[in-house]
Design an enzyme around this catalytic site. Sequence first.
Site, PDB file in Angstrom:
ATOM      1  N   ASN A 196      25.052 -19.695  11.549  1.00  0.00           N
ATOM      2  CA  ASN A 196      24.621 -19.948  10.148  1.00  0.00           C
ATOM      3  C   ASN A 196      24.194 -20.918  10.586  1.00  0.00           C
ATOM      4  O   ASN A 196      24.275 -22.076  10.095  1.00  0.00           O
ATOM      5  CB  ASN A 196      25.756 -19.674   9.381  1.00  0.00           C
ATOM      6  CG  ASN A 196      24.248 -19.678   7.737  1.00  0.00           C
ATOM      7  OD1 ASN A 196      23.765 -20.147   7.737  1.00  0.00           O
ATOM      8  ND2 ASN A 196      25.655 -20.007   6.985  1.00  0.00           N
TER       9      ASN A 196
ATOM     10  N   LYS B 210      21.849 -22.935   8.080  1.00  0.00           N
ATOM     11  CA  LYS B 210      21.308 -22.707   6.877  1.00  0.00           C
ATOM     12  C   LYS B 210      20.183 -23.287   7.309  1.00  0.00           C
ATOM     13  O   LYS B 210      19.016 -23.109   7.485  1.00  0.00           O
ATOM     14  CB  LYS B 210      22.656 -23.728   6.362  1.00  0.00           C
ATOM     15  CG  LYS B 210      23.842 -23.230   7.020  1.00  0.00           C
ATOM     16  CD  LYS B 210      24.799 -24.083   5.336  1.00  0.00           C
ATOM     17  CE  LYS B 210      26.713 -23.245   5.953  1.00  0.00           C
ATOM     18  NZ  LYS B 210      27.617 -24.220   5.017  1.00  0.00           N
TER      19      LYS B 210
ATOM     20  N   HIS C 142      26.810 -14.751   0.849  1.00  0.00           N
ATOM     21  CA  HIS C 142      26.829 -16.936   0.660  1.00  0.00           C
ATOM     22  C   HIS C 142      27.118 -17.400  -0.756  1.00  0.00           C
ATOM     23  O   HIS C 142      26.179 -16.991  -1.180  1.00  0.00           O
ATOM     24  CB  HIS C 142      25.471 -17.009   1.751  1.00  0.00           C
ATOM     25  CG  HIS C 142      26.706 -18.806   2.686  1.00  0.00           C
ATOM     26  ND1 HIS C 142      27.113 -19.586   1.661  1.00  0.00           N
ATOM     27  CD2 HIS C 142      27.059 -18.322   3.805  1.00  0.00           C
ATOM     28  CE1 HIS C 142      27.126 -19.838   2.548  1.00  0.00           C
ATOM     29  NE2 HIS C 142      27.350 -19.667   4.226  1.00  0.00           N
TER      30      HIS C 142
ATOM     31  N   GLU D 148      34.861 -16.001   3.971  1.00  0.00           N
ATOM     32  CA  GLU D 148      34.881 -17.258   4.030  1.00  0.00           C
ATOM     33  C   GLU D 148      35.418 -17.930   2.435  1.00  0.00           C
ATOM     34  O   GLU D 148      34.950 -17.441   1.070  1.00  0.00           O
ATOM     35  CB  GLU D 148      33.519 -16.938   4.050  1.00  0.00           C
ATOM     36  CG  GLU D 148      32.924 -17.540   4.965  1.00  0.00           C
ATOM     37  CD  GLU D 148      31.420 -18.700   5.329  1.00  0.00           C
ATOM     38  OE1 GLU D 148      31.299 -19.020   6.298  1.00  0.00           O
ATOM     39  OE2 GLU D 148      30.707 -17.815   4.285  1.00  0.00           O
TER      40      GLU D 148
ATOM     41  N   GLY E 285      32.183 -25.672   4.349  1.00  0.00           N
ATOM     42  CA  GLY E 285      31.181 -26.885   4.564  1.00  0.00           C
ATOM     43  C   GLY E 285      32.324 -28.073   4.462  1.00  0.00           C
ATOM     44  O   GLY E 285      32.102 -29.233   3.755  1.00  0.00           O
TER      45      GLY E 285
ATOM     46  N   SER F 189      34.706 -23.327   8.220  1.00  0.00           N
ATOM     47  CA  SER F 189      34.993 -24.940   9.259  1.00  0.00           C
ATOM     48  C   SER F 189      35.088 -23.786  10.007  1.00  0.00           C
ATOM     49  O   SER F 189      36.270 -25.103  10.778  1.00  0.00           O
ATOM     50  CB  SER F 189      35.899 -25.682   8.136  1.00  0.00           C
ATOM     51  OG  SER F 189      35.149 -26.329   7.229  1.00  0.00           O
TER      52      SER F 189
ATOM     53  N   GLY G 182      29.361 -22.508  10.703  1.00  0.00           N
ATOM     54  CA  GLY G 182      28.008 -22.933   9.604  1.00  0.00           C
ATOM     55  C   GLY G 182      27.573 -24.348  10.492  1.00  0.00           C
ATOM     56  O   GLY G 182      26.769 -24.729  11.365  1.00  0.00           O
TER      57      GLY G 182
HETATM   58  P1  PGA Z   1      30.766 -24.490   7.871  1.00  0.00           P
HETATM   59  O1  PGA Z   1      29.967 -23.266   7.429  1.00  0.00           O
HETATM   60  O2  PGA Z   1      31.113 -23.656   9.295  1.00  0.00           O
HETATM   61  O3  PGA Z   1      29.989 -25.754   7.715  1.00  0.00           O
HETATM   62  O4  PGA Z   1      32.125 -24.853   7.295  1.00  0.00           O
HETATM   63  C1  PGA Z   1      30.287 -21.728   7.613  1.00  0.00           C
HETATM   64  C2  PGA Z   1      29.637 -20.742   5.938  1.00  0.00           C
HETATM   65  O5  PGA Z   1      28.932 -21.671   5.337  1.00  0.00           O
HETATM   66  O6  PGA Z   1      28.187 -20.227   6.765  1.00  0.00           O
END
Ligand code: PGA
Length: 272
Positions: free
Chosen positions: A8, A10, A115, A187, A193, A233, A254
């Site tokens: 992802n 983003k 999400h 998630e 994040g 994460s 992410g």
């Molecule tokens: P992250 O994000 O791996 O940076 O924690 C995951 C996501 O939001 O899909």
Amino acid sequence: MKKIIVGNLKMNLLSIREREEYLARMKKAISKKNLQNVEIVLCPPFIHLEAFNKNLGKKIYPIKSPKNRGVTMSQFNGVKLGAQNCFSEKQGSFTGEISPVMLKNLGCEYVILGHSERRRYQGETGDEISLKVISSIKNGLIPILCIGEKKEERESGKTAEIISRQVIESLSRIRPAMLEKIVICYEPVWSVGSDNVPTGNQTMEARLIIKKVLVEIFGKKFAQKARIIYGGSVSVKFVNQACVEPGMEGVLVGRESLTPNEFIKIAEIINQ
Ligand code: PGA
């Protein structure tokens, strides 16, 4: 069925130059890797979908097929494409929205829906998400449905209630047979994040809660068709705990998907 790794990206890759650099790094990271047991899906911002499809689509690892001399075939299915969201309507006066049909026509096979960042910043509701889920499936896309509890919900013992409610709401419009066209991504919001990661037991517990509610709504036969993956994460260090040990069928990545080398290392671990 193959395990799946979804990147992802983003709201990143801010210019054509950044995108081209990313694509070049991803091609390099992926070349000559044995990734036949894993489905790789990348979800860039809408405006980059076409370029991603052209660059990372089916024919980047041509090998000679022994049967059809001279015809090149992919070593595996190549990188698949997904979007980060879509609208529930197919076409019309919906300024600023993107139709699932547009995504399909651009080569997308997947779309991330629900999400936690969209629930938080765009105020997406369970009902809106369920409309998007059914519309995506009807228009040939596989939704990657994100669900998960917030920190305070976990701390007050509401994890099971929240996860179950989100599954029930989001899937309220689908028929049992459609479950094989769905990926459910657990998630936990407190992990996205951040650097907080659940224990293998917590992830396994969430998986069981999702399974249980699917069985209750759709029956055992259909419930086992939905793929359940983990997001939040995910990194090389954490992927075994997040995905492999709790029996998840893949991961949603992410931040680490912005670094192609790390992303592909995660894919290699899942591939084993
Ligand atoms: P992250 O994000 O791996 O940076 O924690 C995951 C996501 O939001 O899909």
